[in-house]
Write an enzyme that holds these catalytic residues in place. Structure first.
Site, PDB file in Angstrom:
ATOM      1  N   THR A 398       0.857  -1.172   0.000  1.00  0.00           N
ATOM      2  CA  THR A 398       0.000   0.000   0.000  1.00  0.00           C
ATOM      3  C   THR A 398       0.894   1.223   0.000  1.00  0.00           C
ATOM      4  O   THR A 398       2.095   1.101   0.218  1.00  0.00           O
ATOM      5  CB  THR A 398      -0.854  -0.064   1.280  1.00  0.00           C
ATOM      6  OG1 THR A 398      -1.624  -1.240   1.202  1.00  0.00           O
ATOM      7  CG2 THR A 398      -1.733   1.132   1.501  1.00  0.00           C
ATOM      8  N   ASP A 440      -9.060  -9.169   1.893  1.00  0.00           N
ATOM      9  CA  ASP A 440      -9.365  -8.362   3.086  1.00  0.00           C
ATOM     10  C   ASP A 440     -10.740  -8.706   3.664  1.00  0.00           C
ATOM     11  O   ASP A 440     -11.094  -8.263   4.764  1.00  0.00           O
ATOM     12  CB  ASP A 440      -9.292  -6.865   2.774  1.00  0.00           C
ATOM     13  CG  ASP A 440      -7.866  -6.330   2.894  1.00  0.00           C
ATOM     14  OD1 ASP A 440      -6.982  -7.092   3.304  1.00  0.00           O
ATOM     15  OD2 ASP A 440      -7.640  -5.147   2.577  1.00  0.00           O
TER      16      ASP A 440
END
Ligand code: DON
Length: 587
Positions: A398, A440
């Site tokens: 990320t 996720d």
């Protein structure tokens, strides 16, 4: 004004950009990629009175600076930087992924643009239970791992509604880097090396990121400092510049995705991509020792749990604890993190599908949780029951960009394809690496995801649902004026990294560069270990061991960027995380 950047600016030169198949798109001015100055190696910060941009890659930061130079504001700079990161740092983020953008405009209004991926319409609770495992599991690699990407739509809307320039202008530097190539960083090369087995399963992907070794003639991933050219991605950027985000969501990209999915066992369709919508959400707000903390709401868990931990910590005088014995403060923070992560696993999910109790950030609930913390030892914890929680509803990469300008526009933008190179494939012909954000979700109940996180029903897979995230773009105000923004990469550690930047800066009085550089610890309730960076003071480690923490060491914990503002000197200080390359710049 930062002199060293002024000097770099003198080396500006002009190039003609022509990666578009149909036309020479635009003439761009770009600073010559200069070697990092000596001063830069010694400091992870830069200061300016005009504006500031911080990211993990010097080329991406320069794209932001270029946007400022063209009259753009912090939003234009942040989006130009994010789009350039999607090229030069695309193992972390890109338009095949999703993002959260928190904006504070010059009128003092806040906007939270949710560009998180959505599960395709054919996804369902048993999607990953029904398929047999492949390498790394179907929720992590290959066609089923991807949610419908939202980053580009969110970038486009941010610029259109809050910027002064255009999406076309924001795409320019990234397009140039894709077209002409750029030397890959050591981290990029390491990540390619680490994922080569999965990446090599996808021929269109291997064609871009692998090359023939000049001496051995073997095919291998690009190595450190070798120039990576991404012609397909350059053409994709050029097409979006010319035709807008419709080219992606309603045109060629959506068609190519539909085709590839059908051929590769995926479920994402043209309609799924076309139907993608960003959501304008209401930020999460709390107070902390006289400051106001503004964070991103669910489906981020970041804003809620940064607020919840700070509410718990407000019950302690951290500075006093630190002065008594640093381990005492670290112990309290670790125990507060643990309580919050127990709640995260139980209560959090996409608010468009499940009820997330707002009582999680209630001050009285925080007092109740704070009372469970024992200063002398670890305490076993389960999730609590925040006020107004309706029991009927029980049921790894990320990057972060920070930007600010003197007009009072502030941007905290976290964007991701989830783990390194996302689902490890590109949609052929587009150069776009697709995310593996489906991991996720709670893909298989009881089975931890790539970050060791477990969760409950609220975060189960459902058609059109957004997976729970830890991304925590945050802006801190004092008397209504922004004085700090932070955000990070690192899965669940994002939440604790943001907390450390806030605690170190606000409670312990460290300048932002130091606050980010400090060693960090992390607790996420499950697993039960307390994770400590390896450069922690041995006395703190001893103090934590004596309080019965089970300690695990980690060489580095996430990557955090931030900007602070001194209201007296009216100066921005931008900082990147010295754990990696990066750059902060202002005009
Ligand atoms: O949204 C999330 O919480 C994760 N997909 C973020 C992944 C991440 O930070 C990976 N970085 N190391």
């Amino acid at each position: 004004m930062n002199n060293r950047f002024l000097v770099l600016g003198l080396f500006a030169f002009t190039i003609t950009f022509n990666s578009s198949p149909s036309q020479a798109w635009q003439t761009a001015t770009l600073e010559r990629p200069a070697s990092v100055s000596q001063q830069d190696r010694l400091s992870n910060t830069a200061s300016s009175k005009m504006n500031m941009i911080a990211s993990v890659h010097p080329l991406a930061t320069r794209a932001g600076l270029d946007a400022f130079a063209q009259g753009g504001n912090a939003v234009d700079a942040a989006i130009a930087t994010a789009l350039t990161l999607g090229v030069v740092d695309n193992y972390n983020s890109g338009i095949g992924g999703g993002c959260f953008i928190l904006i504070r405009n010059s009128a003092g209004e806040f906007f939270a643009i949710d560009g998180r991926e959505m599960a395709p319409s054919a996804a369902h609770k048993n999607l990953f239970r029904d398929v047999q495992g492949s390498i790394s599991g179907p929720s992590r690699t290959g066609a089923l791992a991807s949610g419908v990407p939202g980053a580009l739509k969110a970038y486009g809307q941010a610029v259109e509604k809050h910027g002064r320039l255009s999406l076309k202008s924001a795409l320019r530097m990234g397009a140039k880097a894709a077209n002409e190539g750029f030397p890959i960083t050591r981290a990029y090369a390491d990540n390619l090396q680490g994922t080569k087995r999965q990446m090599s399963r996808f021929p269109a992907t291997a064609k871009i990121f692998f090359r023939e070794d000049p001496s051995s003639k073997q095919i291998r991933p690009y190595e450190f400092d070798e120039k990576l050219v991404q012609k397909d991605l350059a053409a994709t950027y050029a097409n979006i510049a010319q035709k807008g985000t419709d080219w992606f969501y309603h045109g060629e990209f959506a068609k190519a995705t539909d085709k590839w999915m059908k051929e590769n066992g995926g479920v994402m369709t043209f309609e799924d991509v076309s139907n993608y919508q960003t959501v304008d959400r209401t930020p999460v707000r709390t107070t902390y020792r006289g400051y106001e903390i503004v964070g991103f709401p669910p489906p981020s868990s970041g804003g809620v749990h940064v607020a919840q931990v700070l509410n718990i910590l407000e019950q302690f005088d951290l500075k006093q604890l630190y002065d008594d014995e640093p381990a005492k403060m670290y112990h309290v923070v670790a125990e507060a993190m643990k309580l919050a992560f127990a709640d995260r696993a139980y209560w959090l999910g996409d608010p468009d599908f499940v009820e997330v109790p707002l009582g999680l950030i209630d001050k009285n609930y925080a007092i109740e949780l704070a009372q469970r913390i024992d200063l002398s030892t670890v305490v076993a914890s389960q999730h609590g029951t925040p006020p107004n929680a309706d029991s009927e509803f029980f049921e790894r990469h990320t990057t972060h960009v920070a930007a600010a300008d003197a007009d009072g526009n502030w941007v905290a933008l976290t964007t991701t394809v989830n783990t390194t190179f996302g689902a490890k494939y590109v949609i052929p012909g587009t150069g776009v690496i697709m995310n593996n954000q489906m991991d996720d979700f709670v893909a298989i109940p009881g089975k931890p995801n790539a970050f060791g996180l477990v969760g409950g029903e609220k975060n189960s897979v459902e058609a059109g649902k957004r997976p729970l995230s830890s991304m925590s773009p945050t802006i801190v105000l004092r008397d209504g004026q922004p004085i700090l923004t932070v955000g990070a990469a690192g899965g669940p550690k994002i939440i604790t990294e943001v907390l450390w930047a806030i605690i170190n800066h606000l409670d312990l009085g460290m300048p932002i560069g130091e606050a980010i550089a400090q060693p960090r610890l992390h607790h996420q309730w499950a697993p039960t270990d307390l994770l400590l960076e390896s450069n922690f003071d041995p006395n703190v480690v001893k103090g934590l061991t004596s309080r019965n923490h089970s300690i695990r060491r980690s060489s580095g914990m996430g990557i955090c960027q931030g900007i602070s503002f001194d209201p007296v000197t009216k100066t921005f200080t931008g900082a990147y995380d010295p754990r990696t390359t990066g750059k902060a710049m202002g005009q």
